[in-house]
Design a protein around this motif. Structure first.
Motif, short mmCIF file in Angstrom:
data_model
loop_
_atom_site.label_atom_id
_atom_site.label_comp_id
_atom_site.label_asym_id
_atom_site.label_seq_id
_atom_site.Cartn_x
_atom_site.Cartn_y
_atom_site.Cartn_z
N LEU A 1 0.84 -1.20 0.00
CA LEU A 1 0.00 0.00 0.00
C LEU A 1 0.88 1.25 0.00
O LEU A 1 0.52 2.27 -0.59
CB LEU A 1 -0.92 -0.01 1.23
N GLU A 2 2.05 1.16 0.63
CA GLU A 2 2.96 2.30 0.67
C GLU A 2 3.45 2.70 -0.73
O GLU A 2 3.74 3.87 -0.97
CB GLU A 2 4.16 2.00 1.58
N GLU B 1 -1.10 9.55 -10.03
CA GLU B 1 -0.69 10.22 -8.80
C GLU B 1 -0.91 9.27 -7.63
O GLU B 1 -1.70 8.33 -7.71
CB GLU B 1 -1.44 11.53 -8.59
N SER B 2 -0.21 9.53 -6.56
CA SER B 2 -0.29 8.65 -5.40
C SER B 2 -1.62 8.81 -4.67
O SER B 2 -2.33 9.79 -4.86
CB SER B 2 0.86 8.94 -4.44
N LEU B 3 -1.93 7.82 -3.85
CA LEU B 3 -3.12 7.92 -3.02
C LEU B 3 -2.96 9.11 -2.08
O LEU B 3 -1.87 9.38 -1.59
CB LEU B 3 -3.30 6.65 -2.18
N SER B 4 -4.04 9.80 -1.84
CA SER B 4 -3.99 10.98 -0.98
C SER B 4 -3.80 10.57 0.48
O SER B 4 -4.09 9.44 0.88
CB SER B 4 -5.29 11.78 -1.12
N ASP B 5 -3.30 11.51 1.26
CA ASP B 5 -3.17 11.29 2.70
C ASP B 5 -4.53 10.94 3.31
O ASP B 5 -4.62 10.11 4.20
CB ASP B 5 -2.58 12.52 3.40
N GLU B 6 -5.57 11.59 2.80
CA GLU B 6 -6.92 11.33 3.30
C GLU B 6 -7.33 9.88 3.03
O GLU B 6 -7.90 9.22 3.90
CB GLU B 6 -7.93 12.28 2.67
N THR B 7 -7.04 9.38 1.85
CA THR B 7 -7.36 7.99 1.52
C THR B 7 -6.62 7.05 2.44
O THR B 7 -7.21 6.09 2.98
CB THR B 7 -7.03 7.68 0.04
N ILE B 8 -5.35 7.30 2.66
CA ILE B 8 -4.55 6.44 3.54
C ILE B 8 -5.09 6.49 4.97
O ILE B 8 -5.20 5.46 5.64
CB ILE B 8 -3.06 6.84 3.49
N ARG B 9 -5.46 7.68 5.44
CA ARG B 9 -6.05 7.80 6.78
C ARG B 9 -7.36 7.01 6.86
O ARG B 9 -7.63 6.33 7.85
CB ARG B 9 -6.32 9.26 7.14
#
Length: 132
Positions: free
Chosen positions: A82-83, A97-105
């Motif tokens: 996932l990282e 583009e990478s997954l957003s910080d919000e998505t990861i949270r």
């Protein structure tokens, strides 16, 4: 509630912006990590050793849950492939583009909510029976 249910429903839905074949790679990596960790879950020394590296990071995640649940999520989900999807290396998964910080949270929080409802002894048994 089990590992396969989590991977097929909740995680798969949360990562729908990633192409299916890469979601499958991420899910397989997470499943391998979960099964490996659960294989020694009852051995306190093993569990503490593996989860030790997640101590600091696990403290910051919500919602409130037992420490081992947060550590389990960090060790098996956050520190997984996932990282790659959440970093500049996301091009490996053909992502613009990478997954957003919000998505990861959101992924992290929902995993904590899911696994805090789970009986880890039952998860281990599921793993041993090959149901994971």
């Amino acid at each position: 509630m089990g590992i396969q249910e989590y991977l097929q429903s909740l995680l798969n839905d949360e990562l729908r912006e990633i192409k299916y074949r890469y979601r499958e790679k991420i899910a397989a990596d997470i499943k391998d990590r979960m099964c490996s960790l659960l294989s020694g879950w009852d051995e306190e020394e093993f569990r503490k050793t593996v989860l030790f590296v997640t101590d600091e990071e696990a403290l910051f995640y919500e919602p409130d849950a037992p420490e081992d649940v947060k550590r389990f999520v960090v060790a098996t989900i956050r520190n997984s492939m996932l990282e790659i999807a959440a970093s500049v290396n996301c091009v490996q998964f053909k992502m613009p583009e990478s997954l957003s910080d919000e998505t990861i949270r959101n992924v992290t929080s929902s995993a904590i909510m899911y696994f805090k409802k789970c009986d880890f002894c039952a998860l281990k048994e599921e793993n041993l029976k090959g149901g994971a």
